[in-house]
Design a protein around this motif. Structure first.
Motif, PDB file in Angstrom:
ATOM      1  N   GLU A  33       0.863  -1.165   0.000  1.00 47.39           N
ATOM      2  CA  GLU A  33       0.000   0.000   0.000  1.00 47.39           C
ATOM      3  C   GLU A  33       0.903   1.219   0.000  1.00 47.39           C
ATOM      4  O   GLU A  33       1.912   1.241   0.688  1.00 47.39           O
ATOM      5  N   LEU A  34       0.557   2.215  -0.794  1.00 46.84           N
ATOM      6  CA  LEU A  34       1.375   3.424  -0.878  1.00 46.84           C
ATOM      7  C   LEU A  34       0.448   4.632  -0.850  1.00 46.84           C
ATOM      8  O   LEU A  34      -0.440   4.759  -1.690  1.00 46.84           O
ATOM      9  N   ASN A  35       0.618   5.497   0.126  1.00 50.80           N
ATOM     10  CA  ASN A  35      -0.285   6.632   0.330  1.00 50.80           C
ATOM     11  C   ASN A  35       0.335   7.933  -0.143  1.00 50.80           C
ATOM     12  O   ASN A  35       1.528   8.151   0.037  1.00 50.80           O
ATOM     13  N   ARG A  54       6.383   9.273  -0.835  1.00 50.23           N
ATOM     14  CA  ARG A  54       5.174   8.732  -0.204  1.00 50.23           C
ATOM     15  C   ARG A  54       5.552   7.836   0.956  1.00 50.23           C
ATOM     16  O   ARG A  54       6.721   7.528   1.160  1.00 50.23           O
ATOM     17  N   LYS A  55       4.546   7.366   1.712  1.00 55.07           N
ATOM     18  CA  LYS A  55       4.725   6.379   2.769  1.00 55.07           C
ATOM     19  C   LYS A  55       3.740   5.249   2.538  1.00 55.07           C
ATOM     20  O   LYS A  55       2.680   5.454   1.958  1.00 55.07           O
ATOM     21  N   ARG A  67       6.112 -10.477   7.994  1.00 56.47           N
ATOM     22  CA  ARG A  67       5.758  -9.338   8.832  1.00 56.47           C
ATOM     23  C   ARG A  67       5.419  -8.157   7.926  1.00 56.47           C
ATOM     24  O   ARG A  67       5.950  -8.031   6.824  1.00 56.47           O
ATOM     25  N   ILE A  68       4.572  -7.282   8.434  1.00 58.16           N
ATOM     26  CA  ILE A  68       4.225  -6.056   7.716  1.00 58.16           C
ATOM     27  C   ILE A  68       4.899  -4.883   8.413  1.00 58.16           C
ATOM     28  O   ILE A  68       4.775  -4.710   9.624  1.00 58.16           O
ATOM     29  N   LEU A  69       5.628  -4.099   7.651  1.00 56.08           N
ATOM     30  CA  LEU A  69       6.242  -2.872   8.170  1.00 56.08           C
ATOM     31  C   LEU A  69       5.382  -1.699   7.730  1.00 56.08           C
ATOM     32  O   LEU A  69       5.023  -1.587   6.554  1.00 56.08           O
ATOM     33  N   THR A  70       5.058  -0.825   8.673  1.00 55.37           N
ATOM     34  CA  THR A  70       4.241   0.345   8.358  1.00 55.37           C
ATOM     35  C   THR A  70       5.124   1.589   8.329  1.00 55.37           C
ATOM     36  O   THR A  70       6.248   1.588   8.805  1.00 55.37           O
ATOM     37  N   ASN A  71       4.590   2.646   7.762  1.00 52.26           N
ATOM     38  CA  ASN A  71       5.282   3.937   7.673  1.00 52.26           C
ATOM     39  C   ASN A  71       6.647   3.824   6.994  1.00 52.26           C
ATOM     40  O   ASN A  71       7.613   4.456   7.414  1.00 52.26           O
TER      41      ASN A  71
END
Length: 169
Positions: A33-35, A54-55, A67-71
């Protein structure tokens, strides 16, 4: 210092960086996902500034599953994937360093502790280790006591408690 051969794909190379304040990559396809967001500049250790576009979230494969890394910051011009030690610890991940020179373990831990705590603003509260001599010296025990680090020793002859590094030995 890391040595990466030129034939390695940059997607396969991640540096765990205690001086990096955020996870960063220049590989747009690896984002789940890219915001859209505020565009900022990030300053690297060599004083070079790069644009953060983007983040988003990125999935990584670890020894303990996916694992999911956020930000994670998308920085198109960065050469490698950087994983922030502080950001990993803030999100509850643990980090294991495999050190062949056990005599240096105490000093390396002290440097690691200082960097992580300075960067994250958080404190190391506990340390789990086996009964190896590198973690049982009076100096190391005193250091941990002085800094409020709770010590946990694993049970002898149970390598599954020791993690990957000891299972390799």
């Amino acid at each position: 210092m890391a040595n990466v051969t030129s034939d390695q794909k940059t997607a396969e190379v991640c540096f765990i960086d205690s001086g990096c304040s955020n996870h960063m990559t220049g590989l747009k396809p690896i984002f789940n996902e890219l915001n859209e967001g505020e565009k900022l500049k990030v300053e690297l250790g060599n004083n070079k500034e790069l644009q953060v576009e983007r983040k988003g979230t990125v999935g990584i494969e670890t020894h303990h599953g996916n694992r999911i890394l956020t930000n994670v910051q998308y920085v198109p011009d960065i050469g490698y994937n950087l994983l922030s030690v502080g950001q990993l610890m803030e999100s509850g991940h643990s980090i294991l360093f495999d050190d062949e020179r056990k005599s240096e373990t105490s000093e390396k831990f002290k440097h690691f502790k200082a960097k992580v705590e300075k960067q994250s603003g958080m404190f190391i509260k506990s340390l789990r280790s086996d009964g190896g001599g590198e973690f049982l010296s009076n100096n190391f025990n005193h250091f941990c006591e002085e800094h409020g680090i709770h010590r946990e020793l694993t049970t002898p002859y149970t390598p599954e408690q020791n993690g990957k590094a000891e299972r390799k030995n």
